[in-house]
Design an enzyme around this catalytic site. Structure first.
Site, PDB file in Angstrom:
ATOM      1  N   ARG A  87      45.736  24.588  35.854  1.00  0.00           N
ATOM      2  CA  ARG A  87      44.456  24.725  35.157  1.00  0.00           C
ATOM      3  C   ARG A  87      44.364  23.811  33.954  1.00  0.00           C
ATOM      4  O   ARG A  87      43.335  23.816  33.268  1.00  0.00           O
ATOM      5  CB  ARG A  87      44.299  26.159  34.677  1.00  0.00           C
ATOM      6  CG  ARG A  87      43.461  27.072  35.598  1.00  0.00           C
ATOM      7  CD  ARG A  87      43.536  28.464  35.013  1.00  0.00           C
ATOM      8  NE  ARG A  87      42.446  29.327  35.316  1.00  0.00           N
ATOM      9  CZ  ARG A  87      42.419  30.210  36.315  1.00  0.00           C
ATOM     10  NH1 ARG A  87      43.398  30.257  37.180  1.00  0.00           N
ATOM     11  NH2 ARG A  87      41.403  31.030  36.455  1.00  0.00           N
ATOM     12  N   ARG A 126      32.221  41.107  42.591  1.00  0.00           N
ATOM     13  CA  ARG A 126      33.546  41.065  43.228  1.00  0.00           C
ATOM     14  C   ARG A 126      34.318  42.376  43.097  1.00  0.00           C
ATOM     15  O   ARG A 126      34.359  42.986  42.052  1.00  0.00           O
ATOM     16  CB  ARG A 126      34.379  39.939  42.588  1.00  0.00           C
ATOM     17  CG  ARG A 126      35.852  39.987  42.966  1.00  0.00           C
ATOM     18  CD  ARG A 126      36.576  38.697  42.721  1.00  0.00           C
ATOM     19  NE  ARG A 126      36.669  38.293  41.334  1.00  0.00           N
ATOM     20  CZ  ARG A 126      37.167  37.129  40.929  1.00  0.00           C
ATOM     21  NH1 ARG A 126      37.559  36.234  41.824  1.00  0.00           N
ATOM     22  NH2 ARG A 126      37.232  36.838  39.660  1.00  0.00           N
ATOM     23  N   ARG A 160      38.064  43.977  38.558  1.00  0.00           N
ATOM     24  CA  ARG A 160      38.874  43.394  37.486  1.00  0.00           C
ATOM     25  C   ARG A 160      38.228  43.611  36.126  1.00  0.00           C
ATOM     26  O   ARG A 160      37.010  43.520  35.987  1.00  0.00           O
ATOM     27  CB  ARG A 160      39.057  41.901  37.734  1.00  0.00           C
ATOM     28  CG  ARG A 160      40.141  41.616  38.741  1.00  0.00           C
ATOM     29  CD  ARG A 160      40.158  40.188  39.212  1.00  0.00           C
ATOM     30  NE  ARG A 160      40.064  39.204  38.133  1.00  0.00           N
ATOM     31  CZ  ARG A 160      40.107  37.901  38.325  1.00  0.00           C
ATOM     32  NH1 ARG A 160      40.247  37.424  39.554  1.00  0.00           N
ATOM     33  NH2 ARG A 160      40.014  37.063  37.323  1.00  0.00           N
ATOM     34  N   ARG A 171      35.421  32.126  30.412  1.00  0.00           N
ATOM     35  CA  ARG A 171      36.203  31.511  31.483  1.00  0.00           C
ATOM     36  C   ARG A 171      35.588  30.198  31.941  1.00  0.00           C
ATOM     37  O   ARG A 171      36.296  29.242  32.247  1.00  0.00           O
ATOM     38  CB  ARG A 171      36.325  32.495  32.661  1.00  0.00           C
ATOM     39  CG  ARG A 171      37.355  33.584  32.375  1.00  0.00           C
ATOM     40  CD  ARG A 171      37.021  34.874  33.075  1.00  0.00           C
ATOM     41  NE  ARG A 171      37.290  34.850  34.495  1.00  0.00           N
ATOM     42  CZ  ARG A 171      36.812  35.773  35.345  1.00  0.00           C
ATOM     43  NH1 ARG A 171      36.043  36.754  34.903  1.00  0.00           N
ATOM     44  NH2 ARG A 171      37.101  35.705  36.620  1.00  0.00           N
TER      45      ARG A 171
HETATM   46  P1  ADP Z   1      39.545  33.542  38.785  1.00  0.00           P
HETATM   47  O1  ADP Z   1      39.726  34.271  40.080  1.00  0.00           O
HETATM   48  O2  ADP Z   1      38.383  34.045  38.016  1.00  0.00           O
HETATM   49  O3  ADP Z   1      39.556  32.053  38.921  1.00  0.00           O
HETATM   50  P2  ADP Z   1      42.331  34.092  38.105  1.00  0.00           P
HETATM   51  O4  ADP Z   1      42.641  35.350  38.798  1.00  0.00           O
HETATM   52  O5  ADP Z   1      42.845  32.831  38.701  1.00  0.00           O
HETATM   53  O6  ADP Z   1      40.762  33.974  37.847  1.00  0.00           O
HETATM   54  O7  ADP Z   1      42.857  34.165  36.599  1.00  0.00           O
HETATM   55  C1  ADP Z   1      42.549  35.275  35.778  1.00  0.00           C
HETATM   56  C2  ADP Z   1      43.039  34.981  34.352  1.00  0.00           C
HETATM   57  O8  ADP Z   1      44.460  34.783  34.361  1.00  0.00           O
HETATM   58  C3  ADP Z   1      42.480  33.707  33.717  1.00  0.00           C
HETATM   59  O9  ADP Z   1      41.222  33.926  33.087  1.00  0.00           O
HETATM   60  C4  ADP Z   1      43.574  33.380  32.699  1.00  0.00           C
HETATM   61  O10 ADP Z   1      43.512  34.243  31.570  1.00  0.00           O
HETATM   62  C5  ADP Z   1      44.847  33.736  33.460  1.00  0.00           C
HETATM   63  N1  ADP Z   1      45.366  32.609  34.270  1.00  0.00           N
HETATM   64  C6  ADP Z   1      45.494  32.554  35.622  1.00  0.00           C
HETATM   65  N2  ADP Z   1      46.044  31.399  36.004  1.00  0.00           N
HETATM   66  C7  ADP Z   1      46.259  30.679  34.885  1.00  0.00           C
HETATM   67  C8  ADP Z   1      46.783  29.374  34.627  1.00  0.00           C
HETATM   68  N3  ADP Z   1      47.196  28.563  35.631  1.00  0.00           N
HETATM   69  N4  ADP Z   1      46.857  28.966  33.328  1.00  0.00           N
HETATM   70  C9  ADP Z   1      46.461  29.752  32.312  1.00  0.00           C
HETATM   71  N5  ADP Z   1      45.944  30.980  32.480  1.00  0.00           N
HETATM   72  C10 ADP Z   1      45.844  31.446  33.757  1.00  0.00           C
HETATM   73  P1  ADP Z   2      38.056  32.836  43.056  1.00  0.00           P
HETATM   74  O1  ADP Z   2      39.412  33.203  43.607  1.00  0.00           O
HETATM   75  O2  ADP Z   2      37.776  31.378  43.142  1.00  0.00           O
HETATM   76  O3  ADP Z   2      37.823  33.353  41.674  1.00  0.00           O
HETATM   77  P2  ADP Z   2      37.048  34.743  45.072  1.00  0.00           P
HETATM   78  O4  ADP Z   2      37.650  34.236  46.328  1.00  0.00           O
HETATM   79  O5  ADP Z   2      37.638  35.948  44.462  1.00  0.00           O
HETATM   80  O6  ADP Z   2      36.954  33.537  43.981  1.00  0.00           O
HETATM   81  O7  ADP Z   2      35.487  34.987  45.360  1.00  0.00           O
HETATM   82  C1  ADP Z   2      34.636  35.551  44.371  1.00  0.00           C
HETATM   83  C2  ADP Z   2      33.676  36.548  45.024  1.00  0.00           C
HETATM   84  O8  ADP Z   2      32.750  35.845  45.870  1.00  0.00           O
HETATM   85  C3  ADP Z   2      34.355  37.575  45.918  1.00  0.00           C
HETATM   86  O9  ADP Z   2      33.676  38.803  45.766  1.00  0.00           O
HETATM   87  C4  ADP Z   2      34.195  37.009  47.341  1.00  0.00           C
HETATM   88  O10 ADP Z   2      34.116  38.063  48.310  1.00  0.00           O
HETATM   89  C5  ADP Z   2      32.875  36.267  47.238  1.00  0.00           C
HETATM   90  N1  ADP Z   2      32.854  35.018  48.030  1.00  0.00           N
HETATM   91  C6  ADP Z   2      33.874  34.147  48.204  1.00  0.00           C
HETATM   92  N2  ADP Z   2      33.482  33.083  48.958  1.00  0.00           N
HETATM   93  C7  ADP Z   2      32.167  33.289  49.257  1.00  0.00           C
HETATM   94  C8  ADP Z   2      31.191  32.542  50.002  1.00  0.00           C
HETATM   95  N3  ADP Z   2      31.496  31.360  50.571  1.00  0.00           N
HETATM   96  N4  ADP Z   2      29.944  33.059  50.093  1.00  0.00           N
HETATM   97  C9  ADP Z   2      29.634  34.238  49.507  1.00  0.00           C
HETATM   98  N5  ADP Z   2      30.504  34.996  48.797  1.00  0.00           N
HETATM   99  C10 ADP Z   2      31.762  34.531  48.665  1.00  0.00           C
END
Ligand code: ADP
Ligand code: ADP
Ligand code: ZN
Length: 221
Positions: A87, A126, A160, A171
């Site tokens: 990131r 989500r 979450r 974010r």
């Molecule tokens: P999202 O699904 O919204 O992309 P993640 O589940 O990947 O979010 O991450 C949730 C939180 O965990 C981030 O907002 C950050 O606080 C922390 N985090 C996850 N991966 C990283 C990373 N590679 N570097 C720094 N913080 C991270």
């Molecule tokens: P990220 O890991 O990048 O934060 P997620 O895979 O958790 O994102 O997806 C975020 C939300 O959007 C989840 O509730 C998922 O079910 C939904 N979602 C993911 N891909 C799609 C898509 N192509 N179209 C509609 N909804 C989606």
């Protein structure tokens, strides 16, 4: 084959990573999942990062690089999917060094392009099965029986703490300031493929498969 799924929060990285695990036997390495696990199990590190994560800020490079380093020692099955890592540019450099040290390569970085306006809906809708990790959405991906996981049958849906509009603003700002430069970084390294993350889940999966097979997707091919 080792790949990175790159995109803002809600782009669909976790959803697509799970499909790649099922279809290709790849191993998903989600730093977000690892950090949430540390947070729930109450480890010292978990307690330290809890407030940072809830606020939507990034935790330190040192912590996440340490987490990834540990996982890279293990079996890589059909290859690693880096989901939510790297990131920052420092994390990207560290990943390159770690892979090199282990005699591995990075084969493809898939950028999932999603309109910012769509992200609020993705994030606020989500939820996830707490038993098996399957992801759901209030509108776009609902289980056959409300509240019951299609995948494992348990009724243990969870949301979450950081999936609210306030935290999403932070974010997104973190994403644009610290993560989006990675798009240029990997483009310059010739590793980048971009897919349309706004398409339906199965269509996005098709584009990713095409990207991994070496096809031209949105134009960087
Ligand atoms: P999202 O699904 O919204 O992309 P993640 O589940 O990947 O979010 O991450 C949730 C939180 O965990 C981030 O907002 C950050 O606080 C922390 N985090 C996850 N991966 C990283 C990373 N590679 N570097 C720094 N913080 C991270
Ligand atoms: P990220 O890991 O990048 O934060 P997620 O895979 O958790 O994102 O997806 C975020 C939300 O959007 C989840 O509730 C998922 O079910 C939904 N979602 C993911 N891909 C799609 C898509 N192509 N179209 C509609 N909804 C989606
Ligand atoms: Zn489940």
């Amino acid at each position: 084959m080792n790949i990175i799924l790159l995109g803002p929060p809600g782009a669909g990285k976790g959803t697509q990573a799970r499909k790649l695990v099922d279809e290709r036997g790849m191993i998903q390495l989600s730093t977000g999942d690892m950090l949430r696990e540390a947070k729930t199990s109450g480890t010292e590190m978990g307690l330290k990062v809890a407030a940072i994560m809830d606020a939507g800020e990034l935790v330190t490079d040192e912590i996440v690089i340490g987490l990834i380093e540990e996982k890279l020692q293990g079996d890589n099955g059909g290859g690693f999917i880096f989901d939510g890592f790297p990131r920052t540019l420092a994390q990207a450099d560290a990943l390159g060094d770690l892979l090199k040290r282990n005699g591995q390569t990075l084969d493809c970085v898939v950028e999932m392009q999603v309109d910012d306006n769509a992200l609020v809906g993705r994030i606020t809708g989500r939820y996830t099965c707490g038993s098996c990790g399957e992801g759901y959405h209030d509108v776009t991906k609902v289980p056959a029986v409300e509240g019951k996981c299609d995948n494992c049958g348990e009724s243990n849906m969870q949301r979450r703490a950081d999936d609210n509009e306030d935290s999403l603003r932070t974010r997104l700002m973190e994403y644009y300031k610290k993560t989006s430069p990675l798009i240029g970084y990997y483009y310059a390294k010739d590793d980048l493929k971009s897919v349309d993350g706004l398409a339906a889940i199965d269509d996005v999966a098709g584009s990713i498969t095409a990207a991994l097979n070496g096809g031209d997707i949105i134009g960087n091919g």
